[in-house]
Each structure stands twice: as structure tokens, then as C-alpha cells.
Scaffold this active site. Structure first.
Site, PDB file in Angstrom:
ATOM      1  N   ASN A 172      20.711  10.427 -11.735  1.00  0.00           N
ATOM      2  CA  ASN A 172      19.824   9.269 -11.574  1.00  0.00           C
ATOM      3  C   ASN A 172      19.738   8.593 -12.940  1.00  0.00           C
ATOM      4  O   ASN A 172      19.127   9.135 -13.858  1.00  0.00           O
ATOM      5  CB  ASN A 172      18.452   9.759 -11.098  1.00  0.00           C
ATOM      6  CG  ASN A 172      17.417   8.646 -11.068  1.00  0.00           C
ATOM      7  OD1 ASN A 172      17.752   7.470 -11.250  1.00  0.00           O
ATOM      8  ND2 ASN A 172      16.170   9.014 -10.834  1.00  0.00           N
TER       9      ASN A 172
ATOM     10  N   LYS B 116      18.257   5.891 -13.722  1.00  0.00           N
ATOM     11  CA  LYS B 116      16.977   5.182 -13.943  1.00  0.00           C
ATOM     12  C   LYS B 116      17.258   3.792 -14.533  1.00  0.00           C
ATOM     13  O   LYS B 116      18.261   3.191 -14.199  1.00  0.00           O
ATOM     14  CB  LYS B 116      16.059   6.051 -14.819  1.00  0.00           C
ATOM     15  CG  LYS B 116      15.875   7.454 -14.194  1.00  0.00           C
ATOM     16  CD  LYS B 116      14.794   8.278 -14.823  1.00  0.00           C
ATOM     17  CE  LYS B 116      14.723   9.630 -14.113  1.00  0.00           C
ATOM     18  NZ  LYS B 116      13.639  10.486 -14.603  1.00  0.00           N
TER      19      LYS B 116
ATOM     20  N   HIS C   3      11.243   8.630  -5.279  1.00  0.00           N
ATOM     21  CA  HIS C   3      11.200   9.292  -6.587  1.00  0.00           C
ATOM     22  C   HIS C   3       9.771   9.234  -7.141  1.00  0.00           C
ATOM     23  O   HIS C   3       9.064   8.247  -6.929  1.00  0.00           O
ATOM     24  CB  HIS C   3      12.179   8.606  -7.546  1.00  0.00           C
ATOM     25  CG  HIS C   3      12.371   9.367  -8.811  1.00  0.00           C
ATOM     26  ND1 HIS C   3      11.471   9.310  -9.848  1.00  0.00           N
ATOM     27  CD2 HIS C   3      13.338  10.241  -9.187  1.00  0.00           C
ATOM     28  CE1 HIS C   3      11.886  10.113 -10.816  1.00  0.00           C
ATOM     29  NE2 HIS C   3      13.018  10.688 -10.448  1.00  0.00           N
TER      30      HIS C   3
ATOM     31  N   GLU D 166       8.645   8.562  -9.947  1.00  0.00           N
ATOM     32  CA  GLU D 166       8.353   7.371 -10.768  1.00  0.00           C
ATOM     33  C   GLU D 166       8.023   6.176  -9.876  1.00  0.00           C
ATOM     34  O   GLU D 166       7.203   5.329 -10.228  1.00  0.00           O
ATOM     35  CB  GLU D 166       9.530   7.078 -11.711  1.00  0.00           C
ATOM     36  CG  GLU D 166       9.566   8.097 -12.850  1.00  0.00           C
ATOM     37  CD  GLU D 166      10.947   8.411 -13.385  1.00  0.00           C
ATOM     38  OE1 GLU D 166      11.896   7.642 -13.127  1.00  0.00           O
ATOM     39  OE2 GLU D 166      11.082   9.451 -14.070  1.00  0.00           O
TER      40      GLU D 166
ATOM     41  N   GLU E  35      11.436  17.729  -7.171  1.00  0.00           N
ATOM     42  CA  GLU E  35      11.297  17.425  -8.588  1.00  0.00           C
ATOM     43  C   GLU E  35       9.835  17.581  -8.991  1.00  0.00           C
ATOM     44  O   GLU E  35       9.023  16.683  -8.749  1.00  0.00           O
ATOM     45  CB  GLU E  35      11.740  15.988  -8.881  1.00  0.00           C
ATOM     46  CG  GLU E  35      13.181  15.700  -8.535  1.00  0.00           C
ATOM     47  CD  GLU E  35      13.728  14.515  -9.328  1.00  0.00           C
ATOM     48  OE1 GLU E  35      14.728  14.711 -10.029  1.00  0.00           O
ATOM     49  OE2 GLU E  35      13.150  13.420  -9.263  1.00  0.00           O
TER      50      GLU E  35
ATOM     51  N   GLY F 125      11.744  14.725 -17.486  1.00  0.00           N
ATOM     52  CA  GLY F 125      11.823  14.101 -18.806  1.00  0.00           C
ATOM     53  C   GLY F 125      10.993  14.795 -19.866  1.00  0.00           C
ATOM     54  O   GLY F 125      10.802  14.268 -20.957  1.00  0.00           O
TER      55      GLY F 125
ATOM     56  N   SER G 233      14.524  18.019 -15.936  1.00  0.00           N
ATOM     57  CA  SER G 233      15.087  18.609 -17.166  1.00  0.00           C
ATOM     58  C   SER G 233      16.261  19.556 -16.899  1.00  0.00           C
ATOM     59  O   SER G 233      16.408  20.575 -17.581  1.00  0.00           O
ATOM     60  CB  SER G 233      13.996  19.301 -17.982  1.00  0.00           C
ATOM     61  OG  SER G 233      12.995  18.357 -18.354  1.00  0.00           O
TER      62      SER G 233
HETATM   63  P1  13P Z   1      15.197  14.437 -16.213  1.00  0.00           P
HETATM   64  O1  13P Z   1      16.452  15.188 -15.871  1.00  0.00           O
HETATM   65  O2  13P Z   1      15.389  13.444 -17.324  1.00  0.00           O
HETATM   66  O3  13P Z   1      14.031  15.357 -16.409  1.00  0.00           O
HETATM   67  O4  13P Z   1      14.847  13.534 -14.918  1.00  0.00           O
HETATM   68  C1  13P Z   1      14.794  14.122 -13.681  1.00  0.00           C
HETATM   69  C2  13P Z   1      14.706  13.061 -12.653  1.00  0.00           C
HETATM   70  O5  13P Z   1      13.683  12.401 -12.518  1.00  0.00           O
HETATM   71  C3  13P Z   1      15.884  12.801 -11.812  1.00  0.00           C
HETATM   72  O6  13P Z   1      15.571  11.989 -10.741  1.00  0.00           O
END
Ligand code: 13P
Length: 252
Positions: free
Chosen positions: A11, A13, A97, A99, A169, A175, A215
């Protein structure tokens, strides 16, 4: 069990211009050519979908979108539909997601409509669920997931769900560099699989792929993938670099 084909998804982002995304995609294709025992997907921004689609043509890398709207077309400024995503070569659509839930008002109800819209046009939904840090501390993890999974899949029937993928997740692991331990992740994956079994039966619960995200890095992927109910990964930060993402893809 044991028959599920792993899926390693990136992803991206809100990173990379179309030119940068196409370049990373080309570097990834070089590094994963010949990989045939894992499904691979990258989800760049909407603006980069077309450029990335060209860069991965004929390779084992598939294209995904990071979001979609549930109507096919209409006066919905700023949105993009599942058929439009299909038309630029998307095979997957990430839906719900954390976010999007956190910053853009997504709810279990909107997630449900988006999953239905994706399935309708044959776009494989990567349906994201996960608890926040407070919810985990309050021992609400399983009840939060129970609600997210049941509401997200409300009204769907078994024969619509063969293309569904779930991504667990934990919000506190995204992150942050904090990964759920292999056992913490396994416990939740097993629970999600049991919910699928309860609601849709054995066959789907055995075949559905449940990805872990939060992560994931080259150094922790193998241990996560050794867990019986973890079938792949949804990778953020470590997917932005072709070298580190290809190491995750080639975790075996
Ligand atoms: P990270 O791997 O940067 O923690 O992000 C995970 C994520 O949100 C994938 O959709």
C-alpha cells in the site's frame, strides 16, 4: 488449510508521483520475475495507476487501488468507481483502511457498500479491519473485530465472497515500528477465521486469505508467515522501496 496462496500487497499510500511510482514498479518487476508461488500486488495513488499498470504489464505484479466509491458514476466530486478502477487494470481494491476510517469518515456501513461495489465488478476487495491501541488496552480487540467483520460483510452471501481478502491491521502497529507479536497476530487471525466459519461456513473459512499489516519488514515477515492463519501481508512503508518489498515477497 495449507492450500491458501500467499498474497504480499504493498500500500503506497500518498507517496510517489506517477513517474516515481512507475520507476519503483519497474525495479520491483525486475526483482520478482520468476516468483510464482506468491501473489503480489501494489496499490499506488489513483494518479499513478495508469503508469504503474504499464510498468507491470506481463509481470507477476498485480495492480490495486487504495479506495473506491460505491456508485458506478454520478455527481460525486473527487471520487472514483470500481468499474473505472477495473478499466485502468486494477485487480484489487483496498477497502476500509484505518487511515480512511480515521481521517475520511469511513464507517462499517460505507465499507460494506464499497465491498459490494467491488465484488459486483470483479475487483477483489482487501477488506481492512483492526483495533486501536485504546481498544486493545481495554481488552476490546475481539469485540471490535467481531463488529467490523460482521457489519462489513452484512448482506453478502457465500457465493459473492470467493474473491474476498481480509487484512488485519492493528492501528497501533501501523507506521509505528511496533509489530504485533506473531502470537498476537495469530490469535486475531484465528478469531477472524472463526467468524467467517460461523457466518459463512467451513469452505470459505478454510480458503479465505487473511493478511497481516502493521510495520511488516524483511526481518519479521518469515516469522509472521509461519503462523497457520496468516496468509500474507499488507505492507506500507517497507513497500515503497523495491529492494525491501521484493525481500518481503521472497520471504521463504
Ligand atoms: P506500515 O507497514 O508502514 O506500518 O503500514 C501498514 C499499512 O497501513 C498498510 O496498509
Amino acid at each position: 488449510m495449507g492450500e491458501r496462496r500467499p498474497l504480499i500487497a504493498g500500500n503506497w499510500k500518498m507517496y510517489k508521483t506517477p513517474a516515481e511510482a512507475a520507476e519503483t514498479a519497474r525495479q520491483l518487476v525486475e526483482r520478482v520475475t520468476g516468483v510464482n508461488d506468491v501473489d503480489i500486488m501494489i496499490a499506488p495513488t489513483f494518479a499513478a495507476l495508469e503508469a504503474v499498470s504499464r510498468a507491470i504489464q506481463g509481470s507477476p505484479v498485480a495492480l490495486g487501488a487504495q479506495n473506491l466509491f460505491w456508485e458506478d458514476e454520478g455527481a460525486y466530486t473527487g471520487e472514483i468507481s470500481a468499474p473505472m478502477l477495473k478499466s485502468v487494470g486494477c485487480e484489487y481494491g483496498i477497502i476500509g483502511h484505518s487511515e480512511r476510517r480515521q481521517y475520511f469518515g469511513e464507517t462499517d456501513e460505507t465499507v460494506n457498500k464499497k465491498i459490494q461495489a467491488a465484488i459486483q465488478v470483479g475487483l477483489k476487495p482487501v477488506f481492512c479491519v483492526g483495533e486501536t491501541e485504546n481498544e486493545r488496552e481495554d481488552e476490546q480487540t475481539l469485540s471490535v473485530l467481531d463488529k467490523q467483520v460482521k457489519k462489513g460483510l452484512e448482506g453478502l452471501v457465500l457465493d459473492q465472497l470467493d474473491m474476498l481478502i481480509i487484512a488485519y491491521e492493528p492501528v497501533w502497529a501501523i507506521g509505528t515500528g511496533k509489530t504485533a507479536t506473531d502470537d498476537q497476530a495469530q490469535e486475531v487471525h484465528q478469531f477472524i477465521r472463526s467468524l467467517i466459519k460461523e457466518n459463512f461456513g467451513n469452505a470459505l473459512s478454510d480458503s479465505i486469505r487473511i493478511l497481516y499489516g502493521g510495520s511488516v519488514k524483511p526481518g519479521n515477515i518469515a516469522a509472521l508467515m509461519s503462523m497457520p492463519d496468516i496468509d500474507g501481508a499488507l505492507v506500507g512503508g517497507a513497500s515503497l522501496d523495491a529492494e525491501s518489498f521484493s525481500k518481503i515477497v521472497k520471504y521463504k
